[in-house]
Each structure stands twice: as C-alpha cells, then as structure tokens.
Scaffold this active site. Sequence first.
Site, PDB file in Angstrom:
ATOM      1  N   ASN A   7     -11.630   2.070  -1.042  1.00 29.86           N
ATOM      2  CA  ASN A   7     -11.068   0.857  -0.440  1.00 29.86           C
ATOM      3  C   ASN A   7     -11.715   0.711   0.935  1.00 29.86           C
ATOM      4  O   ASN A   7     -11.306   1.373   1.896  1.00 29.86           O
ATOM      5  CB  ASN A   7      -9.545   1.007  -0.333  1.00 29.86           C
ATOM      6  CG  ASN A   7      -8.871  -0.239   0.212  1.00 29.86           C
ATOM      7  OD1 ASN A   7      -9.537  -1.214   0.585  1.00 29.86           O
ATOM      8  ND2 ASN A   7      -7.559  -0.219   0.269  1.00 29.86           N
ATOM      9  N   LYS A  14     -11.028   4.136   2.774  1.00 30.06           N
ATOM     10  CA  LYS A  14     -10.110   5.097   2.153  1.00 30.06           C
ATOM     11  C   LYS A  14     -10.688   5.502   0.802  1.00 30.06           C
ATOM     12  O   LYS A  14     -11.319   4.684   0.137  1.00 30.06           O
ATOM     13  CB  LYS A  14      -8.742   4.447   1.920  1.00 30.06           C
ATOM     14  CG  LYS A  14      -7.965   4.188   3.188  1.00 30.06           C
ATOM     15  CD  LYS A  14      -6.559   3.692   2.825  1.00 30.06           C
ATOM     16  CE  LYS A  14      -6.005   2.875   3.951  1.00 30.06           C
ATOM     17  NZ  LYS A  14      -5.223   1.729   3.558  1.00 30.06           N
ATOM     18  N   ARG A  91     -11.842  -1.372  -4.573  1.00 30.92           N
ATOM     19  CA  ARG A  91     -10.883  -2.444  -4.362  1.00 30.92           C
ATOM     20  C   ARG A  91     -11.620  -3.572  -3.644  1.00 30.92           C
ATOM     21  O   ARG A  91     -12.249  -3.350  -2.609  1.00 30.92           O
ATOM     22  CB  ARG A  91      -9.740  -1.942  -3.481  1.00 30.92           C
ATOM     23  CG  ARG A  91      -8.725  -3.002  -3.231  1.00 30.92           C
ATOM     24  CD  ARG A  91      -7.588  -2.490  -2.371  1.00 30.92           C
ATOM     25  NE  ARG A  91      -6.585  -3.536  -2.261  1.00 30.92           N
ATOM     26  CZ  ARG A  91      -5.480  -3.412  -1.562  1.00 30.92           C
ATOM     27  NH1 ARG A  91      -5.228  -2.306  -0.913  1.00 30.92           N
ATOM     28  NH2 ARG A  91      -4.626  -4.406  -1.505  1.00 30.92           N
ATOM     29  N   HIS A 180      -2.368  -8.603  -3.554  1.00 28.71           N
ATOM     30  CA  HIS A 180      -1.613  -7.447  -4.088  1.00 28.71           C
ATOM     31  C   HIS A 180      -1.608  -7.478  -5.618  1.00 28.71           C
ATOM     32  O   HIS A 180      -0.724  -6.906  -6.257  1.00 28.71           O
ATOM     33  CB  HIS A 180      -0.129  -7.455  -3.640  1.00 28.71           C
ATOM     34  CG  HIS A 180       0.106  -7.275  -2.178  1.00 28.71           C
ATOM     35  ND1 HIS A 180       1.067  -7.986  -1.491  1.00 28.71           N
ATOM     36  CD2 HIS A 180      -0.469  -6.453  -1.281  1.00 28.71           C
ATOM     37  CE1 HIS A 180       1.076  -7.618  -0.215  1.00 28.71           C
ATOM     38  NE2 HIS A 180       0.155  -6.689  -0.064  1.00 28.71           N
ATOM     39  N   GLY A 210       6.018  -4.366   1.663  1.00 35.81           N
ATOM     40  CA  GLY A 210       5.457  -3.294   2.497  1.00 35.81           C
ATOM     41  C   GLY A 210       5.214  -3.864   3.874  1.00 35.81           C
ATOM     42  O   GLY A 210       5.993  -4.665   4.378  1.00 35.81           O
ATOM     43  N   ARG A 241       2.875 -10.741  10.073  1.00 36.48           N
ATOM     44  CA  ARG A 241       2.486 -12.099   9.656  1.00 36.48           C
ATOM     45  C   ARG A 241       3.712 -13.004   9.584  1.00 36.48           C
ATOM     46  O   ARG A 241       4.771 -12.575   9.128  1.00 36.48           O
ATOM     47  CB  ARG A 241       1.813 -12.080   8.286  1.00 36.48           C
ATOM     48  CG  ARG A 241       0.515 -11.310   8.244  1.00 36.48           C
ATOM     49  CD  ARG A 241      -0.188 -11.541   6.894  1.00 36.48           C
ATOM     50  NE  ARG A 241      -1.278 -10.613   6.718  1.00 36.48           N
ATOM     51  CZ  ARG A 241      -1.355  -9.721   5.735  1.00 36.48           C
ATOM     52  NH1 ARG A 241      -0.402  -9.651   4.812  1.00 36.48           N
ATOM     53  NH2 ARG A 241      -2.379  -8.899   5.649  1.00 36.48           N
ATOM     54  N   ASP A 284       7.524  -1.912  12.029  1.00 34.17           N
ATOM     55  CA  ASP A 284       7.918  -0.907  11.043  1.00 34.17           C
ATOM     56  C   ASP A 284       9.399  -1.049  10.726  1.00 34.17           C
ATOM     57  O   ASP A 284      10.238  -0.993  11.621  1.00 34.17           O
ATOM     58  CB  ASP A 284       7.603   0.486  11.602  1.00 34.17           C
ATOM     59  CG  ASP A 284       7.765   1.556  10.537  1.00 34.17           C
ATOM     60  OD1 ASP A 284       8.871   1.676   9.969  1.00 34.17           O
ATOM     61  OD2 ASP A 284       6.780   2.254  10.262  1.00 34.17           O
ATOM     62  N   PHE A 285       9.698  -1.216   9.444  1.00 34.48           N
ATOM     63  CA  PHE A 285      11.087  -1.491   9.044  1.00 34.48           C
ATOM     64  C   PHE A 285      12.036  -0.343   9.370  1.00 34.48           C
ATOM     65  O   PHE A 285      13.225  -0.560   9.578  1.00 34.48           O
ATOM     66  CB  PHE A 285      11.149  -1.859   7.556  1.00 34.48           C
ATOM     67  CG  PHE A 285      10.698  -3.269   7.291  1.00 34.48           C
ATOM     68  CD1 PHE A 285       9.357  -3.602   7.293  1.00 34.48           C
ATOM     69  CD2 PHE A 285      11.626  -4.281   7.084  1.00 34.48           C
ATOM     70  CE1 PHE A 285       8.932  -4.904   7.078  1.00 34.48           C
ATOM     71  CE2 PHE A 285      11.219  -5.597   6.872  1.00 34.48           C
ATOM     72  CZ  PHE A 285       9.866  -5.908   6.867  1.00 34.48           C
ATOM     73  N   ARG A 286      11.514   0.884   9.438  1.00 35.07           N
ATOM     74  CA  ARG A 286      12.395   2.011   9.792  1.00 35.07           C
ATOM     75  C   ARG A 286      12.865   1.877  11.231  1.00 35.07           C
ATOM     76  O   ARG A 286      14.040   2.091  11.544  1.00 35.07           O
ATOM     77  CB  ARG A 286      11.664   3.351   9.615  1.00 35.07           C
ATOM     78  CG  ARG A 286      11.523   3.741   8.168  1.00 35.07           C
ATOM     79  CD  ARG A 286      10.480   4.799   7.981  1.00 35.07           C
ATOM     80  NE  ARG A 286       9.137   4.277   8.280  1.00 35.07           N
ATOM     81  CZ  ARG A 286       8.018   4.866   7.921  1.00 35.07           C
ATOM     82  NH1 ARG A 286       8.066   6.005   7.275  1.00 35.07           N
ATOM     83  NH2 ARG A 286       6.848   4.337   8.192  1.00 35.07           N
ATOM     84  N   GLU A 385      -1.847   1.475  -6.798  1.00 32.79           N
ATOM     85  CA  GLU A 385      -3.020   0.609  -6.973  1.00 32.79           C
ATOM     86  C   GLU A 385      -4.262   1.426  -7.288  1.00 32.79           C
ATOM     87  O   GLU A 385      -5.113   1.001  -8.068  1.00 32.79           O
ATOM     88  CB  GLU A 385      -3.234  -0.212  -5.695  1.00 32.79           C
ATOM     89  CG  GLU A 385      -2.161  -1.269  -5.508  1.00 32.79           C
ATOM     90  CD  GLU A 385      -2.032  -1.768  -4.076  1.00 32.79           C
ATOM     91  OE1 GLU A 385      -1.479  -1.034  -3.244  1.00 32.79           O
ATOM     92  OE2 GLU A 385      -2.489  -2.888  -3.792  1.00 32.79           O
TER      93      GLU A 385
END
Length: 399
Positions: A7, A14, A91, A180, A210, A241, A284-286, A385
Amino acid sequence: MNILVINAGSSSLKYQLMDPDTGWVSAKGLCERIGIDGRLTHRIPAKGEKVSRDIPMPTHSEAISAVLDILVDERYGVIKSLDEVDAVGHRVLHGGDKFVESCIINEACKQAIRDCIPLGPLHNPANLKGIEACEKVMPGKPQVAVFDTAFHMTMPPKAYRYAIPTKYYEEDHLRRYGFHGTSHRFVSKRAIELMGKPASELKIIVCHLGNGSSLSAVADGKCQDTSMGLSPLAGLPMGTRSGDIDTCVAQFIMNKYNLSADQCLNMLNKQSGVLALSNGLSSDFRDLESAAKEGNEACQLALDKFCYETRKYIGAYAAALGGLDCLVFTAGVGENGSTNRANICKGLEFMGVKIDPERNKVRGEEALISTDDSKVKVWVIPTNEELMIAQDTAELCGK
Ligand code: ADP
C-alpha cells in the site's frame, strides 16, 4: 504461498507478506519518510519481534529494496529467497469507471491508473510509484492492482450520477465513485457467509467506521450505493474530514477569508470532522470518548454528530434497498467502539434493529451483537483489506 501486499502512499509504504489461503501474516511493516530520509519498521507477528532501521529512501525503489532485503535478512527475514514471493498485490485508490474488478498489472493497466490521476491526484501517482518500483527491483514478478473504487462500480446511475450538467459526467467523468471498496467487499462477503442465505436474499448495510468512514448498501452481493463520492471527502463527518456540507459553505469561506479552492479543500479534508467539532482536541474517537465522559461538551457533540449522521445514512440506505436483513460494523471505530455502535442504533428499533448490550461489549472480534428477536441481524466483522488483496492477487495469478 506468499503474496506481498503493498500500500504505497506519497511518502510511506506499508507491506505485508501473507498466505492468501490462511490469512497468515509472516511479516509486515512500514517505510516512512520516503523522499526525505527513510525509516523502515519491520514486524514478525508470530515472534512478537519488531525492528526499526534508518535507511536512505530517496524514492520508492529504495523503499521496496529495503523491504525485500529485510524479508530475506538472516536475523529478521521470514523467507530464504525472493523466489518464495509468488506475486505482489497493490492497493490502488482510484480506478475511475475503467476497473470493475482487480487486474493483472501490464502497460495498459498502468496507463489506465495514470489516466485516473485527475480523479485521485494524491494517491494514484504514489500507487504507480510503488508498482514501478516493484517492477524495477523484481522484474518479471506477477503484480496485481486492487482498486478501492472497484466494488462500487455496480451502483446504478441514479446512485452515482450528480445532478449537474451532463458534460461534467461525459467529458470529465465527475460522478460518485466511492472508496474503501476492498473493505466493503470483504465484509459484505463474510456477512453473506455468516447469514447462511443466498446473496440474492440479503439486503446488507456495511458501516466502515474508522479514521475515514463510509457506508455501503449491498443487495445480491453487489453495491447499490455508497456514502463517499468523487473523493473520500463526501458522506459522514470523519476524523478530520467534514463529510457532506452545502457547497455554499466552501464558497463563503473562500470569499471571506481569501482562500484558494485548494486551501479550502485542505481545511475540509484535514482540519474538519470530529477534530473540528471537538475544538481541535482530537480526531481519535478514544480521546473524544474519554473527554466526553469527563464532561467535555464539544467532544460529546462531535460523537453525537457522528452517530446521528451514521444513523441517518442507515435509514436512507434501508429505504433505498427496500428493507434490511443485516447491518455490519467494521474498521477501528466499528469494530471497537461499543458506545458508538449503541448510539448509532438507538432509535432504529422501529425498523427492527435491536442491539444486545452484553453482546455489544465485543471489541475487535467477529460477533453477532443483536438480540435473538432482532429482525435485522447486527454483526461486528473485522475488516481485512490486505487479505482481500492477497486473495485477488493469488486468483488472478492462477496460483
Ligand atoms: P483508518 O481509516 O486510518 O484505517 P482505523 O480503521 O484504524 O482507521 O480506525 C481508527 C479509529 O478507530 C481511530 O479514531 C480510533 O480512535 C478508533 N478506535 C480504535 N479503537 C477504538 C476503541 N476501543 N473505541 C473507540 N474507537 C476506537
């Protein structure tokens, strides 16, 4: 069998070396700061080992060479020679309307990826660099391109056309593409297996939540609609975003603050979403969840907005599909965020969605989280993925 999954981003790359049949990952890692200096971080999951090395990476070729070197390294290698790499799967972000499925990389395929650069100006050039670097350092090795957009190519025109003058579609290919796609395909395929019914009998909504988030509506195993558009900016508010906004908001900001279109888009892509609603605290949602628990109202609003918009899309897609059998959560927030899942589904009981609070405690594992009497089955299905890319690669290379 070993497939090297790549990727490639503009300054990073990656990789995973994996068996497409079992999903076993023998090694994985990341090259960073390509074109600046260069750093490789390599992991061997089975041994819990990790090594980092500073290696000059003026271009993606040196990055790929560094990856191949460490894969056969005496101390950290996992294969004896590069002959053991059967093929490489890449990818690729944007396949435009040219690619409805993955394809073997040849000159025509590379040209088509190049032709899509205006649609994916940030990612496609980097993806091409990754492909060309592999060709250079592993000449003759079969390579496959797997497109983020391909799964969505089954959408009907009423879903993908924008209501703007036709010439922008016919001449400039401006339409909804969606992203995605590899994740939506992997997860919806698994959902069909888990539901134990023919694909033709299933209406599925996949919530890939995510850092970037998108939903897709799937019937008969095929995508009918998706929330991202020409670019990944559309749809839900995300980490950074904005998601869908009235275009006039952009016009107002550009005029008043004297921003160029690119500057404004940069703000909408990188400084908006839950990061903006939390007044810059975090994307970050956490972090947002812990701050909201301590009474931070901006963070609570960011989470409420995210869950509200997701719930609205679920309602819209259930209407578009004419019903719903299966709702799936995947990706970082979807797999782990039990509070977000519960908030998203709150109020959807009227359409047969009933979450079991005990089952919903699951994190990062495949599980049914709806009650036994829920008309709609709600699943958490971890996405993979890389495995999908490896499987496509193996299949196309006839292995
Ligand atoms: P990307 O779009 O970068 O692939 P991921 O799918 O890895 O993103 O998701 C990253 C997001 O998942 C982060 O915002 C992170 O906060 C969120 N996440 C990870 N673990 C949890 C958790 N336990 N609870 C809530 N959110 C989580």
